[in-house]
Every structure is written in structure tokens, then in C-alpha cells.
Write an enzyme that holds these catalytic residues in place. Structure first.
Site, short mmCIF file in Angstrom:
data_model
loop_
_atom_site.label_atom_id
_atom_site.label_comp_id
_atom_site.label_asym_id
_atom_site.label_seq_id
_atom_site.Cartn_x
_atom_site.Cartn_y
_atom_site.Cartn_z
N LYS A 30 30.53 0.48 9.45
CA LYS A 30 31.18 1.94 9.51
C LYS A 30 30.55 2.80 8.47
CE LYS A 30 34.33 4.72 8.07
NZ LYS A 30 33.47 5.96 8.35
N GLU A 88 33.06 -1.63 -4.54
CA GLU A 88 32.25 -0.74 -5.85
C GLU A 88 32.88 0.70 -5.73
OE1 GLU A 88 30.47 1.45 -7.73
OE2 GLU A 88 29.14 1.66 -6.29
N CYS A 112 27.31 6.88 -8.04
CA CYS A 112 28.31 6.22 -8.68
C CYS A 112 28.05 5.93 -10.20
CB CYS A 112 28.76 4.85 -8.03
SG CYS A 112 27.42 4.02 -7.38
N GLU A 140 36.37 11.08 -12.34
CA GLU A 140 35.08 11.04 -11.71
C GLU A 140 35.04 12.35 -10.97
OE1 GLU A 140 34.29 8.43 -8.49
OE2 GLU A 140 32.34 7.97 -9.14
P1 NDP Z 1 35.86 7.56 0.64
O1 NDP Z 1 36.53 6.26 -0.19
O2 NDP Z 1 37.08 8.12 1.44
O3 NDP Z 1 35.00 6.96 1.89
C1 NDP Z 1 34.02 5.85 1.75
C2 NDP Z 1 34.11 5.24 3.06
O4 NDP Z 1 35.18 4.52 3.45
C3 NDP Z 1 33.66 6.29 4.16
O5 NDP Z 1 32.96 5.42 5.23
C4 NDP Z 1 35.00 6.43 4.65
O6 NDP Z 1 35.26 6.89 6.14
C5 NDP Z 1 35.75 4.98 4.70
N1 NDP Z 1 37.20 5.23 4.70
C6 NDP Z 1 37.91 6.40 4.33
N2 NDP Z 1 39.36 5.79 4.58
C7 NDP Z 1 39.47 4.48 4.86
C8 NDP Z 1 40.25 3.52 5.22
N3 NDP Z 1 41.56 3.73 5.21
N4 NDP Z 1 39.87 2.26 5.67
C9 NDP Z 1 38.66 1.91 5.52
N5 NDP Z 1 37.56 2.93 5.45
C10 NDP Z 1 38.02 4.27 4.99
O7 NDP Z 1 35.12 8.49 -0.22
P2 NDP Z 1 34.81 10.23 0.15
O8 NDP Z 1 33.56 9.86 1.08
O9 NDP Z 1 35.98 10.81 0.82
O10 NDP Z 1 34.60 10.63 -1.32
C11 NDP Z 1 35.73 10.67 -2.23
C12 NDP Z 1 35.19 10.27 -3.62
O11 NDP Z 1 35.12 8.91 -3.46
C13 NDP Z 1 34.05 10.82 -4.04
O12 NDP Z 1 34.12 12.24 -4.62
C14 NDP Z 1 33.74 9.99 -5.34
O13 NDP Z 1 34.63 10.28 -6.41
C15 NDP Z 1 34.09 8.69 -4.71
N6 NDP Z 1 33.00 8.01 -3.92
C16 NDP Z 1 32.23 6.81 -4.60
C17 NDP Z 1 31.19 6.43 -4.28
C18 NDP Z 1 30.15 5.42 -4.98
O14 NDP Z 1 29.39 5.25 -4.77
N7 NDP Z 1 31.29 4.39 -5.54
C19 NDP Z 1 30.48 6.97 -3.03
C20 NDP Z 1 31.18 7.93 -2.34
C21 NDP Z 1 32.40 8.52 -2.80
P3 NDP Z 1 35.00 8.39 6.67
O15 NDP Z 1 34.77 9.44 5.26
O16 NDP Z 1 34.11 8.45 7.46
O17 NDP Z 1 36.37 8.64 6.98
#
Ligand code: NDP
Length: 498
Positions: A173, A248, A282, A382
Site C-alpha cells: 500500500k 521506521e 527521515c 520532527e
Molecule cells: P503517515 O504515517 O500518515 O503515512 C505513511 C503511510 O501510512 C502512508 O501510506 C499512509 O497512507 C499510511 N497510513 C495512514 N494511516 C494508516 C493506518 N491507519 N493504517 C495503516 N497505514 C496508514 O505519514 P504522512 O504521509 O501523513 O506524513 C506525516 C508525517 O510523518 C511527516 O510529516 C513526517 O513527519 C512523517 N513521515 C516520516 C517518514 C519516514 O521516512 N519515516 C516518511 C513520511 C512521513 P495514506 O497517506 O495514503 O493515507
């Protein structure tokens, strides 16, 4: 309007009953493609075929699984430029970094392919004669891979490469911000010849598709990269099912600059670490902790360099920094700028949305540097954008205390020419990764990747030889060829020789 995609299930692109959503270019607002916001039924269909395919995939010899990964790597190499442009167009990172994203896919697939000819277990002596003991790695079953938007091909590759070589089938996903990258990624795997049902992708929201995958009884492990709150939710759901989970969840990574640091080298590293990928890694350098003796010099040079960065069209080779990935990202970063100002942090440069001409169409922000005190939110949270918080430290111990004062523990770095500080920092920094005289970004695929504290549990690591841990379990095998009943712990004392 762009191309209309479906979900990829059982080796075919299929329709979904879900509503459609658009994926857009963050630099221009142009619609690139549409995808289905898939339903629970779609998730169930994908898991069902992944479960069916697992039965033959797990029995496919690991070296043969590796050959398919190598073939995929070859296709990625051939299509590197085209796919790099897809990454840049959909996610917004500059083209050089788009190429890096695809290169990471190639590197990891090649590395994982080799793992297919290793995947070592152990042979261990038995306490009984004519008996052999060994361990073998077995795949856990069909797995769920949930990925973010910041490395829209590399992160799916890290997760899927390890899952595939381990013998797992998967349902991916991808983030709803970058489904096109994921679709192009899956197309290459399909072209490489993975059997139907081994590779599946379902697009849609985290709450429907993400939760649907994690909660599904036939999903036996989940690998997740994203924010802490979502990661915690995934961890809790996975715990209820007693399945493996790799998390992560980002960082608040610091560079420590000691008073003997090579300042030119330091500034080059900080610029790359803080503003590469517009700070949306990250491992991004989001804090710079500078020894008070060199603070003024470092800050002056840093501000000058930040103001020199060219922010604009990420496809233009002359651009240093592209847009942030979405309107939400833009809002979040500007909100943090307001928080910093509100808490009395000193804005040294940047802090605004860029306006005028092409900038009006995308999410372009100025590279931003704040002078911050250690307890302030900009020093702790962050931001995931092009915002660097600079702090000052009295000495090494003070710098370490500041570095370790955050809830995250992913990457870290120290710039020094004194071996004593470098080696101590390796032990003292609470982080999964420490660099010496290099910025906090730049992970290589043949080494473990992951963190500590709220970055995620320390029992799994992506990449490196540790990558298999997320997707395998150890089976212990005892082979008794004595032809009689032998009792461990009971017979042992009597037996000498065969
Ligand atoms: P999210 O944690 O919301 O999203 C990461 C993934 O998880 C996406 O595919 C998202 O789907 C999915 N997701 C969202 N809700 C659920 C759920 N209930 N169960 C399972 N999967 C889920 O991060 P965001 O993209 O909204 O970014 C928010 C913040 O997260 C950033 O600003 C940053 O601080 C951090 N982040 C950290 C990253 C890293 O590399 N560690 C990468 C990206 C973000 P969808 O968004 O399609 O609904």
C-alpha cells in the site's frame, strides 16, 4: 487527466469499486494519473491471491527468487532516467535525487538477490551421538508493506526486495501522494517475471487499505515507514495478531559540530543533510548543535549558503531544492515557522512561501534556518521540511545531552578531527546510525537501517543482512539418525562417543 490505473492483484491490473483520486505534480499542480481508493473487498482479494501464491513462492529456491530480483534490477537500470523523472514529477525531489531513488532500488535488488545464495542458518552440535541440529530461515507468509511518499521507489524496494528473497508474497500500500511511482515500480516487477499473486499493490487511504492489510488474519508481518502516530497504531494492531512488524518512524537528527571541525566540510554536509529532498527525509539533518567557539562563524556561513540555494523546477538540473511534496506538507512547515516565531526563536533566514512566476503553481518554500534553544518545539519535533534548527553547546558532553534530549533516535553525526570525540560519539549518541564527518543522510543498502526510541523498535532493521529478519522466522531442526530413541538431557551423561 493522466492515465487511469486500477489495483494490481494476481498479476493483473483490476478495476476497483472505490472512488478515484488524483495524483499531482507538487511543482505545477498538474494531474499525473488517477487511482482507486480501494475498498476492504479489494484488500481481501489481494491478500487471498497473495496467500495462494505463497504456497509455490516459498518453495521456489531462493537463488531462483534472486534471479528474478536481478532481472528487475536490470530493467530498473535500463529505465533509470525515465523512472527518475516519474519520481521527481510526482514527489518533487530534484532530478539528481530522483535518480538516486531509482539507483537505490537497483542497489538493493542486486544486494538482496545475492542474499538468495546465502541466507545462512547454523549447524550446531547435538549433545547426543548420531544426531544433527540446524537452523533454517523460513518465510513468515504473505506480508503487508506500507510505504510513505518521500522515497517512493526506494522504500517499496527495500521492503519488497527483502520480502521476496525471503520467500514472502506481499500486498503493497503506497502513500496516496505517490501511487504513480508505486505503479511504475510494480510494472517493472511484473515485467521481470514474478509469478502472479507474488506482487500485489492496492492504493487508497491508510484507514481503509492500510488498516485492512494490517488487520487481515492472513497477513503475517507488516513493514511500515511513516509518522510516529500511524506507526504506533500499526504496532498496536499487529501486536493483537502477534505478528512481526518493522517500523521506521522518522527522526530529529542532529549534527554535532565540535570546535576543531573542518568548517567548510561541515557546511557542505549541513546543506546537503538539511535541504536535500527539501528536508523530507527521515534522516534529514534537522538540528545542528555547534560548539560555542565556532558558533558565529558557522551560522554566518550557513545563512549565506542557504540564501544562495536555487529553489524551483526540480526537473531543471540547475535547481538545488524542489517543492515540498504536498499542500499538507507546506502548511505543516509554515505552521512550524509560526511556532518558532511564537516561541521566540530567532529566524536567521527563510521562513516564507516563495511567490511569483512558476513558484505560484507549486509548494515552494525558502530554505529556513532558526537559532533555537534546546527545549523549544523546533528543537524537539520532527518538521519534515527545509527547516534547520541551530543550537549552541558548551562542550562535548553538553552537545551529546542536547542531541539525546529528543524522543527520536534514527541518525546522528559528529564533525571533529579528534578521534576521542568521534569514537565516544559512536557510543554516546542515542541513534541507530552515526556518521563521522558526514551528514546524517546517505545510508547504503548493504548496512542495517533503523533507529531506537520512538523511531521504532530495535528488533528489526531494514537493509543489510538484517533485512531478512522482518520477513522470516527461525526453524530449528533436529535430525536423529541413531535408529533408537535418544533422550536429550536424560541420556547425555551416559554417552561417550557413538
Ligand atoms: P503517515 O504515517 O500518515 O503515512 C505513511 C503511510 O501510512 C502512508 O501510506 C499512509 O497512507 C499510511 N497510513 C495512514 N494511516 C494508516 C493506518 N491507519 N493504517 C495503516 N497505514 C496508514 O505519514 P504522512 O504521509 O501523513 O506524513 C506525516 C508525517 O510523518 C511527516 O510529516 C513526517 O513527519 C512523517 N513521515 C516520516 C517518514 C519516514 O521516512 N519515516 C516518511 C513520511 C512521513 P495514506 O497517506 O495514503 O493515507
Amino acid at each position: 487527466m493522466g492515465e487511469e490505473y486500477g489495483i494490481f492483484v494476481g498479476g493483473k491490473w483490476r478495476k476497483s469499486e472505490g472512488k478515484r483520486f488524483e495524483t499531482t505534480n507538487p511543482a505545477t499542480g498538474e494531474v499525473l494519473a488517477t487511482f482507486p481508493a480501494a475498498t476492504k473487498d479489494d484488500v481481501n482479494a489481494a491478500v487471498k491471491v497473495a496467500k495462494e501464491a505463497f504456497e509455490s513462492w516459498r518453495k521456489t529456491p531462493a537463488p531462483r527468487r534472486g534471479e528474478l530480483l536481478l532481472e528487475a534490477a536490470r530493467i530498473f537500470r535500463r529505465k533509470k532516467e525515465e523512472l527518475a523523472r516519474v519520481v521527481t514529477t510526482e514527489m518533487g525531489k530534484i532530478l539528481a535525487e530522483g535518480r538516486g531513488d531509482v539507483q537505490e532500488v537497483i542497489d538493493f535488488f542486486e544486494y538482496a538477490a545475492g542474499e538468495g545464495r546465502r541466507m545462512f542458518g547454523e549447524t550446531v552440535p547435538s549433545e547426543l551421538p548420531n544426531k544433527m541440529c540446524l537452523t533454517v530461515r523460513l518465510p513468515v507468509g504473505p506480508v503487508g508493506l506500507i510505504t510513505p511518499w518521500n522515497f517512493p521507489m526506494a522504500i517499496p524496494a527495500w521492503k519488497s526486495g527483502a520480502a521476496l528473497i525471503a520467500g514472502c508474497t506481499f500486498v503493497l500500500k503506497p502513500s496516496s501522494l505517490t501511487p504513480l511511482c508505486a505503479a511504475r515500480f510494480v510494472e517493472v516487477l511484473d515485467e521481470a517475471g514474478f509469478p502472479p499473486g507474488v506482487v500485489n499493490m492496492v492504493t487508497g487511504s491508510g484507514s481503509v487499505v492500510g488498516d485492512g492489510i494490517v488487520d487481515h488474519p492472513d497477513i503475517r508481518a507488516v513493514s511500515f515507514t511513516g509518522g510516529v502516530d500511524t506507526g504506533r497504531h500499526v504496532y498496536e494492531s499487529a501486536a493483537k495478531k502477534m505478528i512481526k512488524v518493522g517500523l521506521e518512524l522518522g527522526g530529529k537528527n542532529a549534527i554535532l559540530a565540535m570546535d576543531d571541525a573542518d568548517v567548510d566540510l561541515l557546511i557542505d554536509g549541513v546543506m546537503f543533510g538539511a535541504f536535500g529532498t527539501a528536508g523530507q527525509r527521515c534522516t534529514a539533518t534537522s538540528r545542528l548543535i555547534v560548539h560555542e567557539k565556532i558558533y558565529d562563524q558557522v551560522v554566518d556561513e550557513l545563512v549565506e549558503r542557504a540564501e544562495d540555494l536555487k529553489v524551483g523546477d526540480p526537473l531543471d538540473e540547475r535547481t538545488d531544492m524542489g517543492p515540498v511534496a504536498s499542500l499538507d506538507q507546506e502548511r505543516k512547515v509554515l505552521e512550524y515557522v509560526a511556532i518558532g516565531r511564537g516561541e521566540g526563536d530567532k529566524l536567521l533566514t527563510g521562513g516564507k512561501k516563495l511567490r511569483g512566476g512558476k513558484h505560484d503553481k507549486g509548494f515552494f518554500l525558502e530554505p529556513t534556518v532558526f537559532a533555537v534553544e534546546r527545549k523549544k518545539r523546533l528543537a524537539q519535533e520532527e518538521i519534515f521540511g527545509p527547516v534547520l534548527s541551530v543550537l549552541t553547546a558548551k562542550d562535548y558532553a553538553d552537545a551529546i545531552a542536547i542531541a539525546n534530549s529528543v524522543k527520536y533516535g534514527l541518525s546522528s553525526s559528529i564533525y571533529t578531527n579528534d578521534l576521542r570525540w568521534a569514537f565516544r560519539a559512536m557510543q554516546d549518541l542515542e541513534a541507530g546510525i552515526t556518521y563521522v564527518n558526514a551528514p546524517t543522510i546517505g545510508a547504503e543498502v548493504q548496512l542495517p537501517f533503523g533507529g531506537t526510541k520512538e523511531t521504532g523498535p530495535t528488533d528489526t532493521r531494514e537493509a543489510g543482512t538484517t533485512a531478512l529478519e522482518e520477513f522470516t522466522y527461525w526453524k530449528t531442526v533436529y535430525v536423529d539418525y541413531s535408529g533408537r530413541l535418544q533422550k536429550a538431557q536424560i541420556d547425555t551423561a551416559k554417552l561417550v562417543g557413538g
